[in-house]
Enzyme design. Structure first.
Site, PDB file in Angstrom:
ATOM      1  N   GLU A 248     -30.679 -46.460 -19.551  1.00  0.00           N
ATOM      2  CA  GLU A 248     -31.747 -46.007 -18.657  1.00  0.00           C
ATOM      3  C   GLU A 248     -32.354 -47.181 -17.878  1.00  0.00           C
ATOM      4  O   GLU A 248     -33.562 -47.369 -17.805  1.00  0.00           O
ATOM      5  CB  GLU A 248     -32.834 -45.278 -19.436  1.00  0.00           C
ATOM      6  N   GLU A 330     -28.290 -37.227 -22.968  1.00  0.00           N
ATOM      7  CA  GLU A 330     -29.429 -37.214 -23.889  1.00  0.00           C
ATOM      8  C   GLU A 330     -30.194 -35.911 -23.661  1.00  0.00           C
ATOM      9  O   GLU A 330     -31.115 -35.843 -22.852  1.00  0.00           O
ATOM     10  CB  GLU A 330     -30.377 -38.409 -23.665  1.00  0.00           C
TER      11      GLU A 330
END
Length: 759
Positions: A248, A330
């Site tokens: 991320e 995710e």
């Protein structure tokens, strides 16, 4: 919560109303700053926001393609026929291809670093019995390179063994080697020693960037790790099909030189036979990934994300034509929890509904990874924290309200709600038409009664022995990391002269100024008496009064103590490191944060530093009698918790795990450690560090004790209590259920820190 939500709202004005423990349409930085959120605008807000993201990249990049030749059921194949006898995993026509056949990833996150190794097989079997065909997990750099250049690959760090076990159970692997992992893990997996001046670039290098010094450390780490992974790639007979670059990264920066360096380094060690990928929420894929075919860009988001087309469009515009199978890497089955928050308890209905839509996406080829399938435990000092104006450390449990609980059960024990395990299993079975193997009975959990804590020892009296060779005499104090310490407590000690010209004012108000508030929680003791507390969200000044009678008592005591100086009294600063920030790009060092400490305006020079990693408690000299250092002010009676006025105290007790009463097996069953009347501290069972307990703050009231750390016969429990202890007989209880039911908002900790006497 409102304060943390405000900063996130400013960054994303189209996600207006943020409420704890629900998911925003776009996963934003709030994930690391206090919980999951939902917008009141509903599905149109997410649609319009992500449409803007897609248009920003390139309207023309949204391309249509025909998938008619690849319309299949997406069912799992346990033993695929390998064309030509060569194993392969790749991407064609927006499909994952396993050995030449279209394949749908239905994966779950499970972290070997949060599970006792004896239970790796058990937890993987539970993952498989949920219907998953792959697992995804992080490799924490700081777990494997504890000190610079010294790597460990054994016991709980045996990542190769974990991967081989997954292969044995026919589970593919999506590897996430960092170097940064977030994961609510201490410092996001980065080693604490990066902050030491003893290593190149220590405390000055720019983390998660193309800073050459930082890259030098990363290269050394991957040069140790990735060659171990190369034989385990799918093309080489192993289960690894994808390897993630960074994590991320769009939340941190957009340094493309850095990302390309990671890709080149991975290719150097792994070759071209594995897919490299990045993951980011849809709105920051531009910053966090690379356009083109250097990496495969995927997205992540949670339930109630109604506008899937916009999310997968944001993914597709980053990847070459035909190279973008829709994948949510995710998908949040639960959520993280900080101390002082209610335990995460997310909607199983929302989770199931959105999961079904993802799996059905693109004619049944939407791939998914459940974060988490099984959370586990932040044993020892591995729990991280969020720092968003305030400091928010994570609880020791990483149960995460996941479908497989912390102790391996398949419901939501200690939390409540429907069984997410059964719900997910049903969703997958309906989608694939394949019935997963039935789950085995979970590991046994047993109540083992109460354990009397009959022995005591003062932390301050034990500090020199516990610090050992790590103790340092310095002119000016430094951060914890400078002394080679990664976690635990650290004591800064200085002798104060008792005279009119000294900095200490007897019988008057004194001001101790740290210049920068220490990290994270501080007790200050003068002449062995606790005079004040601070935590890192407070101002760095502490005021106290030192009665003249206390100094006179010290002189009388010192005159009879060989080697002591009757003209001085000690000032001890005891600092607890409760978890480094795991989100972002910034340093989060521990201990004193400035060398320039003053008392009443006079610099304090000449310190003894005692780093307390607390890895070996056998050297502590316990006493069977209650000592003066353990006594607290008078209270109203037994059952009342009182403040420890003379600093932290170790408590020790033993119990027997009777094989006849508890049943056979290689080891006793699991249990949970309850600490009635205790406030905050660390707990060990047979020398195994269970992590921080903080029932006064909550919501976690009990610590998980894996059965493999116990033994048939006599076992030892040690607590290090830092705040307050019950009056009278002290005990802990070994019970058979977790408890996440009580909490005090962390914002109220300032009041707790200033309490005197009865807590």
């Amino acid at each position: 919560m409102a304060a943390r939500a405000a900063s996130m709202h400013a960054a994303l004005p189209w996600c207006p109303t943020l409420n704890t423990h629900q998911l925003c349409l776009i996963k934003i930085s709030s994930r690391r700053s206090g919980g999951a959120f939902q917008t009141t605008r509903g599905k149109s807000a997410g649609r319009h926001a992500l449409q803007r993201v897609a248009r920003t990249v390139s309207v023309n990049a949204v391309h249509a393609e025909s998938d008619q030749a690849l319309r299949t059921t997406g069912t799992h194949r346990s033993e695929p026929e390998i064309k030509g006898g060569q194993r392969s995993f790749g991407i064609e026509n927006n499909r994952f291809m396993l050995d030449g056949e279209p394949f749908q990833i239905i994966s779950g996150s499970i972290h070997y670093s949060r599970i006792h190794p004896a239970y790796w097989r058990d937890r993987l079997l539970r993952v498989k019995s949920m219907g998953l065909n792959a697992i995804q997990f992080y490799v924490p750099w700081n777990q494997h390179e504890v000190t610079p250049g010294n790597f460990t690959w054994e016991n709980d760090a045996d990542v190769e063994g974990f991967i081989k076990l997954a292969a044995e159970l026919d589970l593919l692997v999506l590897l996430r080697p960092g170097p940064y992992i977030c994961a609510e893990w201490d410092f996001g997996g980065l080693p604490s020693w990066l902050a030491s001046s003893k290593v190149e670039g220590g405390r000055t290098m720019k983390l998660r960037s193309s800073d050459p010094v930082y890259l030098k450390h990363v290269d050394a780490w991957w040069a140790a790790l990735l060659p171990r992974m190369e034989p385990l790639l799918y093309a080489n007979g192993g289960p690894i099909v994808m390897v993630q670059m960074e994590n991320e990264y769009g939340f941190c920066g957009s340094d493309k030189v850095y990302l390309r360096h990671l890709v080149a380094t991975a290719r150097q060690h792994l070759g071209d036979g594995v897919i490299l990928y990045t993951t980011d929420p849809p709105h920051i894929v531009l910053q966090g990934s690379l356009r083109g075919d250097d990496v495969y860009t995927v997205v992540d988001f949670g339930p109630k994300y109604f506008w899937l087309r916009a999310a997968f469009t944001a993914q597709r515009v980053m990847n070459p034509s035909g190279k973008s199978p829709p994948f949510n890497s995710e998908y949040y089955t639960g959520w993280l929890t900080h101390w002082g928050e209610p335990m995460a308890n997310t909607s199983s209905t929302d989770m199931a509904n959105t999961m079904s839509k993802i799996l059905a996406w693109d004619n049944g080829f939407g791939s998914i990874n459940l974060y988490m399938a099984h959370g586990g435990t932040n044993f020892g000092y591995w729990a991280g924290a969020n720092v968003d104006k305030k400091y928010w450390p994570h609880i020791t449990s990483y149960d995460y309200d996941a479908p497989i609980s912390e102790a391996g059960s398949t419901g939501q024990p200690g939390i409540g709600g429907p069984s997410k395990f059964e719900i997910i299993r049903d969703v997958i079975q309906k989608h694939t038409g394949v019935e997963a193997p039935a789950p085995e009975a979970p590991p046994r959990i047993a109540a083992m009664g109460s354990v009397k804590l009959s022995q005591f020892a003062s932390l301050l009296d034990s500090a020199k022995a516990l610090a050992g060779s790590a103790a340092a005499d310095v002119q000016y104090p430094d951060i914890m990391e400078e002394y080679g310490q990664s976690g635990g407590l650290i004591v800064y000690r200085i002798q104060l002269p008792i005279n009119a010209s000294g900095p200490l004012r007897l019988g008057q108000a004194n001001t101790l100024d740290f210049k920068v508030t220490p990290h994270d929680y501080v007790h200050v003791l003068v002449n062995g008496k606790r005079v004040g507390d601070l935590h890192r969200d407070q101002k760095p000044q502490l005021s106290f009064v030192m009665p003249a009678a206390d100094s006179q008592a010290s002189q009388a005591s010192s005159s009879s103590s060989p080697g002591s100086d009757p003209s001085t009294i000690p000032l001890d600063v005891v600092v607890q490191a409760v978890g480094r920030s795991n989100f972002g790009c910034d340093w989060d060092t521990k201990g004193l944060q400035s060398p320039n400490v003053t008392l009443n305006g006079k610099p304090l020079v000449g310190w003894q530093v005692l780093p307390l990693q607390l890895e070996n408690l056998s050297i502590i000299n316990f006493s069977d009698a209650t000592t003066a250092t353990e006594q607290s002010p008078a209270s109203s009676g037994v059952g009342v918790t009182v403040r420890l006025e003379h600093g932290p105290v170790f408590y020790r007790g033993t119990f027997k795990a009777d094989k006849g009463e508890l049943g056979g097996g290689e080891h006793p069953p699991d249990t949970f450690l309850a600490m009635p009347g205790f406030v905050k501290g660390l707990a060990w069972v047979n020398g195994f560090n269970l992590g921080w307990y903080w029932p006064a703050q909550g919501p976690q009231q009990r610590l998980y004790v894996p059965g493999p750390v116990l033994k048939h016969g006599e076992n030892e429990v040690v607590l290090l209590e830092v705040e307050g202890a019950p009056v009278g007989a002290r005990q802990v209880d070994l019970v058979d259920t977790p408890d996440f039911t009580q909490f005090q908002p962390l914002a109220d900790q300032a009041k707790t820190a200033q309490n005197r006497g009865v807590i």
